[in-house]
Each structure stands twice: as C-alpha cells, then as structure tokens.
Design an enzyme around this catalytic site. Structure first.
Site, PDB file in Angstrom:
ATOM      1  N   HIS A 119      -4.390   1.440   7.564  1.00 15.59           N
ATOM      2  CA  HIS A 119      -3.055   2.040   7.668  1.00 15.59           C
ATOM      3  C   HIS A 119      -2.917   3.195   6.671  1.00 15.59           C
ATOM      4  O   HIS A 119      -2.414   4.267   7.007  1.00 15.59           O
ATOM      5  CB  HIS A 119      -2.009   0.936   7.406  1.00 15.59           C
ATOM      6  CG  HIS A 119      -0.590   1.396   7.336  1.00 15.59           C
ATOM      7  ND1 HIS A 119       0.390   0.930   8.205  1.00 15.59           N
ATOM      8  CD2 HIS A 119       0.045   2.258   6.508  1.00 15.59           C
ATOM      9  CE1 HIS A 119       1.538   1.504   7.897  1.00 15.59           C
ATOM     10  NE2 HIS A 119       1.372   2.315   6.868  1.00 15.59           N
ATOM     11  N   GLU A 120      -3.388   2.976   5.428  1.00 16.64           N
ATOM     12  CA  GLU A 120      -3.235   4.000   4.388  1.00 16.64           C
ATOM     13  C   GLU A 120      -4.160   5.195   4.636  1.00 16.64           C
ATOM     14  O   GLU A 120      -3.768   6.342   4.408  1.00 16.64           O
ATOM     15  CB  GLU A 120      -3.481   3.415   2.997  1.00 16.64           C
ATOM     16  CG  GLU A 120      -2.580   2.240   2.597  1.00 16.64           C
ATOM     17  CD  GLU A 120      -1.095   2.516   2.780  1.00 16.64           C
ATOM     18  OE1 GLU A 120      -0.676   3.682   2.687  1.00 16.64           O
ATOM     19  OE2 GLU A 120      -0.343   1.554   3.043  1.00 16.64           O
TER      20      GLU A 120
ATOM     21  N   GLN B 268       2.860  10.109   1.104  1.00 11.28           N
ATOM     22  CA  GLN B 268       4.169   9.448   1.149  1.00 11.28           C
ATOM     23  C   GLN B 268       5.048   9.803  -0.051  1.00 11.28           C
ATOM     24  O   GLN B 268       6.260   9.597  -0.013  1.00 11.28           O
ATOM     25  CB  GLN B 268       4.007   7.925   1.222  1.00 11.28           C
ATOM     26  CG  GLN B 268       3.418   7.454   2.545  1.00 11.28           C
ATOM     27  CD  GLN B 268       3.295   5.949   2.592  1.00 11.28           C
ATOM     28  OE1 GLN B 268       2.329   5.394   2.108  1.00 11.28           O
ATOM     29  NE2 GLN B 268       4.291   5.286   3.146  1.00 11.28           N
TER      30      GLN B 268
ATOM     31  N   CYS C  92       6.011   0.126   7.185  1.00 11.27           N
ATOM     32  CA  CYS C  92       5.600   1.282   6.395  1.00 11.27           C
ATOM     33  C   CYS C  92       6.757   1.670   5.485  1.00 11.27           C
ATOM     34  O   CYS C  92       7.907   1.697   5.924  1.00 11.27           O
ATOM     35  CB  CYS C  92       5.255   2.439   7.333  1.00 11.27           C
ATOM     36  SG  CYS C  92       4.731   3.938   6.473  1.00 11.27           S
ATOM     37  N   LEU C  93       6.448   1.976   4.219  1.00 12.01           N
ATOM     38  CA  LEU C  93       7.514   2.353   3.285  1.00 12.01           C
ATOM     39  C   LEU C  93       8.188   3.656   3.706  1.00 12.01           C
ATOM     40  O   LEU C  93       9.311   3.929   3.292  1.00 12.01           O
ATOM     41  CB  LEU C  93       6.953   2.480   1.862  1.00 12.01           C
ATOM     42  CG  LEU C  93       6.463   1.164   1.229  1.00 12.01           C
ATOM     43  CD1 LEU C  93       5.844   1.428  -0.135  1.00 12.01           C
ATOM     44  CD2 LEU C  93       7.588   0.146   1.121  1.00 12.01           C
TER      45      LEU C  93
ATOM     46  N   HIS D  30      -2.676   7.542   6.981  1.00  9.77           N
ATOM     47  CA  HIS D  30      -1.699   8.452   6.347  1.00  9.77           C
ATOM     48  C   HIS D  30      -2.381   9.743   5.878  1.00  9.77           C
ATOM     49  O   HIS D  30      -1.795  10.817   5.948  1.00  9.77           O
ATOM     50  CB  HIS D  30      -1.051   7.794   5.128  1.00  9.77           C
ATOM     51  CG  HIS D  30       0.166   6.964   5.449  1.00  9.77           C
ATOM     52  ND1 HIS D  30       1.310   7.497   6.004  1.00  9.77           N
ATOM     53  CD2 HIS D  30       0.432   5.646   5.272  1.00  9.77           C
ATOM     54  CE1 HIS D  30       2.211   6.537   6.151  1.00  9.77           C
ATOM     55  NE2 HIS D  30       1.712   5.403   5.716  1.00  9.77           N
TER      56      HIS D  30
ATOM     57  N   GLY E 151       0.827  -1.201   0.000  1.00  8.54           N
ATOM     58  CA  GLY E 151       0.000   0.000   0.000  1.00  8.54           C
ATOM     59  C   GLY E 151       0.864   1.254   0.000  1.00  8.54           C
ATOM     60  O   GLY E 151       2.015   1.225   0.444  1.00  8.54           O
TER      61      GLY E 151
HETATM   62 ZN    ZN Z   1       2.633   3.561   5.729  1.00 11.94          ZN
END
Ligand code: ZN
Length: 173
Positions: free
Chosen positions: A134-135, A50, A92-93, A138, A45
């Site tokens: 989670h997304e 991000q 998380c990226l 963000h 995701g």
């Molecule tokens: Zn993340």
C-alpha cells in the site's frame, strides 16, 4: 514534529516520487516526523507524499499490541511477490474513515536503504505485506481506491471533497 497529512484528492498524491539520493539530516528529520505523525494519527504506515514530500520513502509499524517496531524504508523496491493472494480491508490516512477490500500478494520481498545508508531486504507477510505494498503504491501515485470500481472510487472521492470543504470552512471561523 507532526506534519499535516494531505487528504485525497490532491495532485501531490498522484505523483511519481523521486528517489532519495543520499541519507542526509533532512531525510533523518523527515523520517522522525513521519513516524511521529503516523503514531499520532494513528496508522500502521505513512508514505512521504502523504505529508507533501514527493520522495521515495515510507515508514511503518504493524505491531498493534506489544513492543513497537518502527521501520523506515528509503527507495523501497518489491523484488518478489507470491502467487498466493490475500484480501485485507484497507484504509488510508489520506482517505479518512473509508475502507474497502483489496487483493494483493500474500508475501512480498522488498529491498530498501535504511537510515544508516545500508541496503536491507526482507520478506513480509500478513498485515506487513499489505502495508508495505500500500505504501509503495503511494510512491507511484497510486491509492488503494484505484483498485476499486469507478463508481465506488467516485463515491469515496466525492465524500473526501466534501470533507475538505468542511475542514476548510471550520478553519475560517
Ligand atoms: Zn495510504
């Protein structure tokens, strides 16, 4: 086109993102870039902030083996969450190589606008449910480490500050 992924801590990851007013060519291009960047990372995701775009939009694909199922969710909203909770070890990226258990509703219903401009709704479960929550976090400036205790959160933030310093130096040489 691959877009660079912001690393925590970054003020752009703490912002309340703006709704997307209209699905334009720019939005379609952003969706393509986000999917490409997510698959390349690789991750399941990715949210627009991000990659430095503070708009309410996310992409995901939680199929690990098998036919890819890329999804683009514009202005997503959680309309229902189960009382049943699920624990997943999340990463998380924007917080590379750090993982921690987070408890969230096991099932969630989400309403969003698709790239075709039409409204869509689905109930997600399993990894999909964790990922979409989670997304969406963000888009509200919230990271998975915000669910952890202050000590753990500070430890991870310090590691990320160090990582960013090291990366900044390696670009200079
Ligand atoms: Zn993340």
């Amino acid at each position: 086109m691959l877009r660079p992924i912001l690393i925590h801590p970054d003020p752009r990851l703490k912002k309340l993102c703006d709704p997307v007013a209209e699905v334009t060519d720019e939005i379609r291009r952003l969706a393509d870039d986000m999917l490409e960047t997510m698959y390349d990372a690789p991750g399941v995701g990715l949210a627009a902030p991000q990659v430095g775009v503070t708009k309410r939009m996310l992409v995901m694909d939680c199929i690990k083996d098998g036919t890819p199922e890329p999804m683009v969710l514009i202005n997503p909203e959680i309309t229902w969450g189960s009382e049943d909770l699920n624990v997943y070890e999340e990463g998380c990226l924007s917080i590379p190589d750090q993982y921690a258990e987070v408890k969230r509703p096991a099932l969630v219903s989400v309403r969003w606008t698709g790239l075709d401009g039409k409204a869509d709704e689905r109930t997600f479960e399993g990894l999909w449910a964790t990922c979409v929550q989670h997304e969406i976090d963000h888009l509200n400036g919230k990271l998975f480490i915000d669910y952890l205790g202050p000590l753990k959160r500070q430890m991870i933030t310090r590691k990320m500050e160090k990582l960013k310093r090291e990366r900044a130096r390696s670009v200079d040489v």
